[in-house]
Write an enzyme that holds these catalytic residues in place. Sequence first.
Site, mmCIF file in Angstrom:
data_model
loop_
_atom_site.group_PDB
_atom_site.id
_atom_site.type_symbol
_atom_site.label_atom_id
_atom_site.label_comp_id
_atom_site.label_asym_id
_atom_site.label_seq_id
_atom_site.Cartn_x
_atom_site.Cartn_y
_atom_site.Cartn_z
ATOM 1 N N HIS A 1 30.140 -85.324 -30.766
ATOM 2 C CA HIS A 1 30.063 -84.969 -29.338
ATOM 3 C C HIS A 1 28.754 -84.211 -29.093
ATOM 4 C CE1 HIS A 1 31.754 -82.239 -25.884
ATOM 5 N NE2 HIS A 1 31.003 -83.199 -25.414
ATOM 6 N N HIS B 1 37.137 -86.561 -19.190
ATOM 7 C CA HIS B 1 36.154 -86.563 -20.291
ATOM 8 C C HIS B 1 36.437 -85.504 -21.338
ATOM 9 C CE1 HIS B 1 34.530 -82.890 -18.717
ATOM 10 N NE2 HIS B 1 33.471 -82.919 -19.475
#
Lengths: 473, 141
Positions: free
Chosen positions: A232, A396
């Site tokens: 990420h 998200h």
Amino acid sequence: MELRKKTDLIWEIPKQGEMKVAATIYASSRLLESIKNDLTLQQAWNVACLPGIQRMSYVMPDGHQGYGFPIGGVAAFDMDEGIISPGGVGYDINCGVRLLRTDFAEQDIAARRKDLLAEIFKEVPAGVGKGGITRLSRNVLKDILTKGAEWAVENGYGTKDDLLMTEEYGRMKDADPAHISDRALERGIPQLGTLGAGNHFLEIQKVSHIYDQDLARVFGIAAVGQVMVMIHCGSRGLGHQVASDYIELMENKLGIKGLPDRELIHAPIRSPLGQQYYKSMCGAVNYAFANRQMIAHWVRDVFAKVMGSAKGMRQVYDVCHNVAKIEKHTIDGKTREVCIHRKGATRSFGPGRQEIPEAYRAKGQPVIIPGSMGTASYLLVGTAEAEELSFSSTAHGAGRIMSRHEALRRFRGEQIRDELQKKGIELQSTSWKGVAEEAPAAYKDVDEVVRVSHEVGIGRLVARVVPVGVMKG
Amino acid sequence: MIEKFRFLDHTADAKFQAYGRTLEEAFVNAALATVSLMWEPAKVETKLDHPVDVQGRDLEQLLVRFLGEIIYLIETRSFLVAVVDDLTIEKADAGFRLRAVFRGDDRPAKYAIFGEVKAITYNEMRIDQGCPVTVQVVVDI
């Protein structure tokens, strides 16, 4: 502000005042309580007032206050009358998530989990002021901004199969580095191939639950206990500088009169400034794709070294969650191109969309939703209904509920490490303070966020993964 | 002596108010608040100087650009700001001009760096030229 309950999970701010369209919020009552605690709803209202907005201003289940647009905000604008806004994309352009599968099961790595994490920590630069691997020349950087993950693959980081399994195939073709400032380039040079700090992380995970066996198999997940890797991160200082530069350029050119919030600054999509921002943003998107491509390559190297093989470490998918794109959507029965802003939201195309890689096209696009550091993350699939409900978008991540300041008052990094260790999760970080700031309790419950996504139908559950090793920048 | 700066609660990012008897002093303290999110300025040696010269169409933009220099210097020069000296703000052709000198060190490995400021934002920004002068900033971290 009037907020109408449409169903248990759908709320609407009816069109009123300056609003050109209504606003829809997807949230359970519990999530809505935290959404009401900050300026999210006001920001959704502000977005609904922008020129050329189509159908609705949306807030995803993990919505919270952002700059200009809310985080978790989705809005589509008409190509002729509409606008593009740097605040509608966010500062960390193409912050996103990449998920790799492996052939390993939990027990295969159990004895070497610490070594794996320690080696990854050595190979992947993270934290503040840590440079990347090379000093790039400006010309090479411009090549990267143009080609994205393709550049990385051409230079030995990963394979062409990875590109197939990346949103936009790892390259937004409209990128033009000519409109990116020297200052942004300077910030991009030392940081390529770095994870960064803050909420960015790299995790070794295991599958803890499979909701849909058939889809899981298509996406490369065979069984509970299978080891996965999640990355990420985003476009680092370069993306932030592009955002800052264009907010300033648009202010100077168009003025800030009448804007309720300076980061709502925008330019007509087809205007020279609108196009320059769009092409620069595409460059920053490409930088982030290249960044994740390189990091994924190093992770495979580490698995090959520590486990003896990286075979089977195929990429499930890579999604952006801060981006503006030109996409075709059906509005009032007509299919046409719009400029869609997803800020803290993930694309969730349903079956049949041409943008989805062939191997998944009949099923829908994989949607990767990371939790916060040390908590569960999810793999979902895009749906056909999402087109109508949210311009094919869903949540998200978890979204903060506690300020970093408050988290620092309540937690210590070492204590978080010990608690994670008790749960069988190893942690490596460049900063204990950073770990305390990212304490799992400082975030919304990601389980609740994905439940709302699933039940509303904007992204359906496929599998749940939990970390066994966490590297935090 | 008045308080230099104070952090306020902000869910996603860091929000502070910096104070000063003058606008210049409040800007210096805003720089120290920004720096304090990444390292302890008092611990950083003043080995090198970096002059700063920025312009803004209004005071808000001037502040964003000024604080943005701190991020730029750590990311591109590995330069940690310890002290802000000789800060002046004057009216310029199209707005304001700020000049100052950052003193600090370009050897980041010598210090504990515990955070990253990614962008200076306009979110909830306030510049109140009362007594004391107060500037409020939210930074993206």
